[in-house]
Write a protein that holds these residues in place. Structure first.
Motif, short mmCIF file in Angstrom:
data_model
loop_
_atom_site.label_atom_id
_atom_site.label_comp_id
_atom_site.label_asym_id
_atom_site.label_seq_id
_atom_site.Cartn_x
_atom_site.Cartn_y
_atom_site.Cartn_z
N VAL A 68 -26.53 105.47 35.54
CA VAL A 68 -25.51 104.43 35.65
C VAL A 68 -24.70 104.65 36.93
O VAL A 68 -24.34 103.72 37.64
N GLU A 69 -24.46 105.93 37.23
CA GLU A 69 -23.68 106.26 38.43
C GLU A 69 -24.58 106.27 39.67
O GLU A 69 -24.11 106.53 40.76
N GLY A 70 -25.88 106.11 39.49
CA GLY A 70 -26.76 105.97 40.63
C GLY A 70 -27.49 107.23 41.08
O GLY A 70 -28.07 107.23 42.15
N TRP A 101 -20.53 96.17 28.22
CA TRP A 101 -21.65 96.88 27.59
C TRP A 101 -22.97 96.21 27.96
O TRP A 101 -23.95 96.86 28.29
N LYS A 102 -22.98 94.88 27.94
CA LYS A 102 -24.20 94.14 28.25
C LYS A 102 -24.58 94.33 29.72
O LYS A 102 -25.76 94.54 30.04
N ARG A 103 -23.57 94.32 30.60
CA ARG A 103 -23.84 94.55 32.03
C ARG A 103 -24.49 95.92 32.23
O ARG A 103 -25.44 96.09 32.96
N LEU A 104 -23.94 96.91 31.51
CA LEU A 104 -24.46 98.28 31.64
C LEU A 104 -25.90 98.35 31.11
O LEU A 104 -26.78 98.96 31.73
N HIS A 105 -26.12 97.69 29.98
CA HIS A 105 -27.46 97.65 29.41
C HIS A 105 -28.46 97.04 30.40
O HIS A 105 -29.55 97.57 30.64
N ASP A 106 -28.06 95.93 31.02
CA ASP A 106 -28.96 95.23 31.95
C ASP A 106 -29.21 96.06 33.21
O ASP A 106 -30.27 95.98 33.81
N ARG A 107 -28.19 96.83 33.61
CA ARG A 107 -28.36 97.67 34.80
C ARG A 107 -29.33 98.82 34.52
O ARG A 107 -30.13 99.21 35.34
N LEU A 108 -29.24 99.37 33.30
CA LEU A 108 -30.08 100.53 32.96
C LEU A 108 -31.53 100.16 32.64
O LEU A 108 -32.45 100.90 32.99
#
Ligand SMILES: Cc1cc2nc3c(=O)[nH]c(=O)nc-3n(C[C@H](O)[C@H](O)[C@H](O)COP(=O)(O)OP(=O)(O)OC[C@H]3O[C@@H](n4cnc5c(N)ncnc54)[C@H](O)[C@@H]3O)c2cc1C
Length: 357
Positions: free
Chosen positions: A57-59, A106-113
């Motif tokens: 998440v932090e890249g 939460w959804k943004r994080l899910h989509d990023r991961l």
């Protein structure tokens, strides 16, 4: 073949490396200014989460890969230390949860991961699925992701176990001893100057005199006893300011952490942080309202510019630093890498060792 090493710093990095090099039959001297349990170290206060995917998440793909590799190594390391100390270690996954108000984030994080990990590493759970695995979590939690391969370790138990094993295997443990300087082939203390084939500097923030780009990142953490709570996995809850998590330990003990503040102030925990961390824990499980606070701790994580661990070396001297918030997550794989550098037994696996002038 070089065979005599002086390691400065007995946090998780110094101990893990000493353990590896003893297995390779090196003669090991380990220095620390703290007492046997490294109570002056950052390692002493860590949460012990072993959660590589959070780092994506932090890249940081590097930390993720070191973490995945280390997770495979931990069970054998712990088994080899069994005669000294049982170490609390679980690998039953971790959860990322959100209440209604944090659903979008939460959804943004899910989509990023999702595109970054394979499907067996991350699973979106329905309400009934996560009630099944963690039935006591707050019923207002709307969303949850399970990271099935992640886990947690008791930081102090593993530090103790490694310390006892090092002693039994004949390492020269020079605790309660301040190191004044580290140089190629040489460790200088207030009373001695010792010579080695290699010196490895694992001083964490104590290396700031030599590593000018090293900075401290403040972390505050609270330990509670909560007999009314039964949670088996680390639970990270969406929070606007910090990655707040609740980490279970044995005997109804839970760690609630951790703030992540760009300052090297090591003063006591602030009211604001205490309120934020404890209210987040209450949102995970209402039983935390009756928990007893048994400890609060503050330490600064040693971080370099890119927040990745780095190994910098020249003949006779290696600096291993920048473990930031991932010391326990990456230490086994990082110790392997440094061991390979020192023994030149095989090609380094990751691009993290830099030769410096
Ligand atoms: C609140 C908090 C929560 C954390 N949670 C996690 C987590 O869940 N999972 C995770 O993987 N990581 C976590 N971390 C990060 C982890 O604690 C660090 O990455 C790790 O401890 C760094 O280890 P180290 O061995 O490099 O440094 P340290 O643990 O700081 O060890 C350095 C040692 O060097 C010694 N030393 C320094 N200077 C000298 C000197 N001049 N002479 C003699 N001795 C000296 C010190 O006494 C110390 O014992 C957390 C950190 C904090 C603060």
């Amino acid at each position: 073949m070089e065979s005599k090493v002086g390691i400065v710093g007995a946090g998780i990095m110094g101990r893990m490396l000493a353990h590896e090099l003893l297995l390779k039959k090196w003669t090991v001297t380990l220095y620390d200014r703290g007492q046997t349990l490294a109570d002056t170290s950052c390692s002493y206060v860590a949460g012990g989460m072993l959660c590589p995917i959070s780092e994506l998440v932090e890249g940081s793909r590097l930390v993720y890969e070191l973490g995945v590799q280390s997770l495979l190594r931990w069970p054998d390391i712990i088994a080899s230390l069994k005669e000294f100390q049982e170490v609390y270690f679980r690998r039953e996954g971790s959860l990322l949860v959100a209440h209604c108000s944090d659903r979008d984030e939460w959804k943004r994080l899910h989509d990023r991961l999702s595109p970054l990990v394979s499907s067996h590493e991350m699973k979106k759970l329905t309400r009934s699925q996560f009630s099944e695995i963690e039935p006591e979590l707050d019923c207002r939690i709307m969303e949850a992701i399970l990271f099935p391969n992640e886990g947690q370790i008791d930081n102090r138990e593993i530090l103790t176990a490694l310390g006892s094993s090092l002693q039994k295997q004949g390492a020269n443990l020079r605790f309660a001893e301040e190191v004044v300087s580290v140089k190629p082939h040489q460790v200088v203390t207030k009373t001695t100057s010792d010579t080695f084939d290699w010196v490895v500097d694992c001083r964490g923030l104590g290396a700031r005199t030599d590593l000018k780009d090293l900075r401290g990142v403040r972390g505050e953490i609270i330990t509670v006893i909560a007999p009314e709570v039964r949670i088996n996995r680390p639970v990270r809850v969406m929070h606007p300011r910090h990655p707040v998590y609740v980490v279970p330990r044995s005997n109804s003990k839970y760690l609630v952490g951790a703030t992540c503040l760009e300052t090297d102030d090591q003063g006591p925990i602030t009211v604001r942080s205490m309120l934020e961390l404890l209210s987040a824990s209450f949102l995970v499980h209402p039983g935390f309202a009756e928990a007893k606070i048994i400890e609060t701790n503050v330490q600064c994580r040693p971080a370099l510019d890119d927040n990745n661990p780095q190994v910098r070396y020249r003949r006779g001297l290696v600096h291993v630093n920048g473990l930031y918030r991932n010391g326990f997550l990456v230490a086994p794989a990082l110790a392997d890498e440094v061991t390979q550098l020192l023994t030149q037994s095989s090609q380094p696996r990751w691009d993290l060792c830099r030769e410096v002038a």
